[in-house]
Design an enzyme around this catalytic site. Structure first.
Site, PDB file in Angstrom:
ATOM      1  N   ALA A   1      66.551  -3.534  53.144  1.00 52.75           N
ATOM      2  CA  ALA A   1      67.522  -4.437  53.448  1.00 52.75           C
ATOM      3  C   ALA A   1      66.885  -5.577  54.268  1.00 52.75           C
ATOM      4  CB  ALA A   1      68.454  -3.593  54.566  1.00 52.75           C
TER       5      ALA A   1
ATOM      6  N   ASN B   1      64.359   3.483  57.295  1.00 57.18           N
ATOM      7  CA  ASN B   1      63.478   3.227  56.019  1.00 57.18           C
ATOM      8  C   ASN B   1      62.609   1.836  56.354  1.00 57.18           C
ATOM      9  OD1 ASN B   1      63.180   5.460  54.199  1.00 57.18           O
ATOM     10  ND2 ASN B   1      65.379   5.329  54.506  1.00 57.18           N
TER      11      ASN B   1
ATOM     12  N   HIS C   1      69.291  -6.184  61.293  1.00 57.38           N
ATOM     13  CA  HIS C   1      67.714  -5.796  61.348  1.00 57.38           C
ATOM     14  C   HIS C   1      67.257  -7.125  62.031  1.00 57.38           C
ATOM     15  CE1 HIS C   1      68.376  -2.255  59.312  1.00 57.38           C
ATOM     16  NE2 HIS C   1      68.822  -2.853  58.099  1.00 57.38           N
TER      17      HIS C   1
END
Length: 282
Positions: free
Chosen positions: A127, A196, A238
């Site tokens: 992502a 991840n 993020h």
């Protein structure tokens, strides 16, 4: 006589695998690729629709090894635990492995097996992006610190190991709450479906050298991870900060969750499809 299309074997056919099959529909329809999936319950997946993918039961190691032997490329999209257990068989058989659950690399034994060859490991970005810049600076020893802060809705962060009281308190929080702070290896053990990207970031910033296993081990110690439950985080967020002699870099990525699994970014399957297409070209 025409050459048969390459066989791509999916390990798992859940949210990521199903989205990936839809993304590869043009190549599949054109006869450019043959899609198979190894699952535990074939009937269950057929009820949901196989999307033209050949489904095979793989309940034991012997069956899995035979499916791998008949495949040209294996794509893991079944989670960290499955990646650690099944991935090394692919590498040992000399097949290409596209890794979706990059968190599998945080565990020393799995890391050693997945990087041992003779098969080639292809690590997906998931992502987040900007890995070309970060890799270039890390290879020049231009980074001293790397940090990632991930924000998600509390419901996506509730884990089986949490008590009912802990889970309820997490869901009820009306302000941002930090649920983890530490290194990627510890983060992936507690939140295997959520971070991840932190291990992928460590992979991208491992630097240059002959031994990827040792480089990644050091990088996993350098990367700092913070995981925040945010009641207003409708999109997964993020934020990456990397600093050093090469400069000061700040990146922010917001992505919608997978429609089938809120713990997984909707971008994950897109990243896997992109990586797989690159492998197929070679």
């Amino acid at each position: 006589m025409s050459t048969p299309p390459p066989t791509v074997l999916l390990l798992g056919f859940g949210a990521i695998g199903r989205q990936l099959a839809q993304l590869l529909e043009p190549e599949h329809t054109a006869g450019q690729v043959r899609l198979q999936a190894a699952v535990r319950d074939v009937d269950k997946h057929r009820e949901r629709g196989d999307l033209g993918v050949e489904l095979h039961a793989a309940d034991d190691e012997a069956t899995w090894a035979e499916l791998v032997r008949r495949a040209d490329i294996v794509v893991e999209c079944a989670g960290v635990s499955a990646a650690r257990k099944r991935g090394p068989v692919v590498i040992a058989a000399g097949r290409d492995l596209v890794l979706s659950s990059v968190g599998a690399l945080a565990e020393p034994t799995a890391r050693r097996q997945l990087l041992a060859g003779p098969g080639r490991l292809h690590v997906t970005a998931g992502a987040i992006g900007g890995f070309d810049l970060l890799a270039a600076t890390a290879e020049a020893d231009g980074l001293d610190s790397v940090r990632i802060r991930t924000r998600k809705l509390a419901g996506a962060l509730v884990q089986p190991w949490m008590s009912e009281a802990e889970a309820a308190a997490l869901r009820a929080a009306d302000t941002p709450l930090t649920v983890f702070s530490g290194d990627p290896a510890a983060a992936i053990e507690k939140f295997p479906g959520n971070v991840n990207v932190a291990v992928a970031l460590a992979w991208a910033t491992r630097g240059r050298g002959a031994d990827d296993e040792q480089l990644l081990a050091k990088s996993l110690q350098r990367v700092e991870v913070e995981l925040v439950a945010d009641p207003e985080a409708e999109l997964s967020c993020h934020e990456i900060t990397a600093t050093g002699a090469a400069g000061d870099f700040r990146m922010r990525f917001e992505s919608a969750p997978s429609p089938e699994n809120p713990k997984t970014s909707g971008l994950t399957a897109l990243s896997v499809a992109h990586t797989l297409r690159q492998v197929l070209k070679r």
